[in-house]
Design a protein around this motif. Sequence first.
Motif, PDB file in Angstrom:
ATOM      1  N   HIS A 235     -11.689  -1.544   7.661  1.00 19.28           N
ATOM      2  CA  HIS A 235     -10.974  -1.894   6.428  1.00 19.28           C
ATOM      3  C   HIS A 235      -9.632  -1.158   6.385  1.00 19.28           C
ATOM      4  CE1 HIS A 235     -14.884  -3.456   5.183  1.00 19.28           C
ATOM      5  NE2 HIS A 235     -15.405  -2.268   5.441  1.00 19.28           N
ATOM      6  N   PRO A 236      -8.707  -1.519   7.245  1.00 18.96           N
ATOM      7  CA  PRO A 236      -7.438  -0.770   7.322  1.00 18.96           C
ATOM      8  C   PRO A 236      -6.632  -0.776   6.032  1.00 18.96           C
ATOM      9  CG  PRO A 236      -7.342  -2.816   8.596  1.00 18.96           C
ATOM     10  CD  PRO A 236      -8.766  -2.626   8.216  1.00 18.96           C
ATOM     11  N   ASP A 237      -6.883  -1.757   5.150  1.00 28.71           N
ATOM     12  CA  ASP A 237      -6.097  -1.853   3.918  1.00 28.71           C
ATOM     13  C   ASP A 237      -6.785  -1.219   2.711  1.00 28.71           C
ATOM     14  OD1 ASP A 237      -4.081  -3.257   5.256  1.00 28.71           O
ATOM     15  OD2 ASP A 237      -5.154  -5.156   4.994  1.00 28.71           O
ATOM     16  N   ILE A 238      -8.008  -0.726   2.892  1.00 28.76           N
ATOM     17  CA  ILE A 238      -8.701  -0.066   1.782  1.00 28.76           C
ATOM     18  C   ILE A 238      -8.450   1.436   1.879  1.00 28.76           C
ATOM     19  CG2 ILE A 238     -10.938   0.446   0.729  1.00 28.76           C
ATOM     20  CD1 ILE A 238     -11.939  -2.244   1.682  1.00 28.76           C
ATOM     21  N   PRO A 239      -7.919   2.041   0.827  1.00 20.41           N
ATOM     22  CA  PRO A 239      -7.609   3.476   0.900  1.00 20.41           C
ATOM     23  C   PRO A 239      -8.860   4.344   0.956  1.00 20.41           C
ATOM     24  CG  PRO A 239      -7.198   2.629  -1.305  1.00 20.41           C
ATOM     25  CD  PRO A 239      -7.506   1.436  -0.455  1.00 20.41           C
ATOM     26  N   VAL A 240      -8.689   5.520   1.539  1.00 16.38           N
ATOM     27  CA  VAL A 240      -9.765   6.504   1.686  1.00 16.38           C
ATOM     28  C   VAL A 240      -9.339   7.791   0.984  1.00 16.38           C
ATOM     29  CG1 VAL A 240     -11.066   7.929   3.315  1.00 16.38           C
ATOM     30  CG2 VAL A 240     -10.582   5.528   3.863  1.00 16.38           C
ATOM     31  N   ALA A 241     -10.203   8.278   0.104  1.00 13.72           N
ATOM     32  CA  ALA A 241      -9.932   9.517  -0.631  1.00 13.72           C
ATOM     33  C   ALA A 241     -10.958  10.578  -0.262  1.00 13.72           C
ATOM     34  CB  ALA A 241      -9.970   9.261  -2.138  1.00 13.72           C
ATOM     35  N   PHE A 242     -10.524  11.824  -0.257  1.00 11.76           N
ATOM     36  CA  PHE A 242     -11.406  12.965  -0.033  1.00 11.76           C
ATOM     37  C   PHE A 242     -11.395  13.859  -1.269  1.00 11.76           C
ATOM     38  CE2 PHE A 242     -11.638  11.693   4.252  1.00 11.76           C
ATOM     39  CZ  PHE A 242     -12.576  12.476   4.924  1.00 11.76           C
TER      40      PHE A 242
END
Length: 600
Positions: free
Chosen positions: A114-121
Amino acid sequence: MKRLFSTDVVFLHAPSVYDFRRDTIFFGPISDVVPSSPAFEMYPMGITSLAETLEKNGYNVRIVNLAYLMLRDPDFDPEKLIARLKPRLFAIDLHWLPHAHGSLEVAQLCKKYHPDIPVAFGGLSSSYYHEELISYPYVDFVLRGDSTEEPMRQLVSSLRQGQADFSSIPNLTWKKPDGQPVVNPLTWIPDNLDYTTIPSYRYVMGSVFKYGSLHNTMPYLDWLSYPITALLTARGCTQNCSICGGSRSAYARICGRQKPAYRSPKALVEDIRFIKSFGKAPIFILHDIRQAGMDYAREFFGLLKKERIPNELIIELFFPADEEYFRLISESVPRFSLELTIETHEEHLRRLNGKFKCSNAAVEATIAAALKYNCRKIDLFFMTGIPGQTYQSALASIDYCRQLLEKFNGDKRLSLFIAPLAPFLDPGSPAFENPEKYGYIKHCQTLEDHRQALTRPSWKHILSYETTTMSRDEIVEATYEAAYRLNELKREYNLIPEEVYEDIRYRITQARQIIAEIDRILLIPDEEVRQLSLQKLKARVAELNRHTICGKDELKWPLRRRFAGLWSLGKLLTMLFLEEVKRVGLRLRGNYDQHPLEMG
């Protein structure tokens, strides 16, 4: 309409090492005195508070405990699951640093499919390493601080509205479209915790019903057979223990918190009332209630007395307690047990470390007072690898255990444990920030250092430190020798069954052999031969990767009942169903973000 029922946020909890089922890694005793396995499948309880806040504001939120699912089913494929998920945002916890490898691997998988879905930590370790973390190409956001419910809501709201400028969101580290990192001010630091529930068992129970999966939110592998619950009384700490990443100075450095934020006694009792509606197992009250003062403690136990709960309470002590305190507890609950971590019998080392800075006489008076008021079980923890400790000092802790058993006539309510400071020295702790002062030699400094360390084949080589008084070899050997002697002592005083004694004796002997064999294998120059040799040890390593230094049930408190009756559970599920119906109505009307939080 499609978006109405689709998932907005998926929280993913990774195992400590993503490839733990494939690789040969001897984690040894690093998780022997916590409920989870070396995969550290227990996710941070703050995730549930974040999820509850988002759900109240109209968003659909799922927690997926990948570590638990991978442990439960050897054939479970986390990559396939991640490929199927399509939320607005993936949120991955990196709270405890042992997840440095697994969390980043999972983030890469999210971006792969999912390259267009952001990832948060988020989490304490994420907050400490936020600038390094945001430099990874598969990380888009880092939420900093210990209380990110409102910053997370603002982030999800911005994503829902298609915004690309996140500069107004507090506590957020993010990237501009050109990849340039931006560090927003750390200003969301609530001074009390009554705005949320920590953890939110309401969310957990509701999500089981809403998403039709019991296992996604399981906290650890055998929770259904031993469903202990816990409540967080504070964020922040009054103590400044040298090796703790949750110490007073660490919270100030990482979270900007100058003093603890407490949950009020009234709110805590409401939390306990909710737990009582579904569970009858012990409730662990995290942190020492007395941090907020004795008036706070008296109010809490006074309210609890009126509640007449059936659950046993597990009480944590950070410093000595007197008879008045234990009388207060015993009059308020049907049963209680204690957790004390004194780490060493040497008073001068405790003063250096900041843990139980008192005399041994004061420790023993605390134990005596607790036993007098019918404390059911006292877990007393010692540690190897602490500041100033030598090999002989570590072993002498077991001599002190003998003195305690002699003093208290072998009372079986006294449960004694020793475990290593492992695998890492906590970033942000006084010892990590000032290693020379406390006699530490650090082998890991950056997040990437710790990530790489987790892939090494034994816990000796994973250790991120040694001390000026003990090498890695000595820390490992002191741990096993002290545990071996403690096991012998427990048998002598009939504190454990013979089969447990024999099992631990066997496991410690085998663990020492495995450590030596891995050391020999690491000397093999040919990489392919080295890996094949490690693979041959895999079955033995898997057998010994849990409960090496104490029995699997030694840390458990006796259960009378696990869950509430069907009537109580039915009422609870009906209430949660009606709450969800109401939220669906709000989403149908487009009423998002109706409950923003305010600091107060």
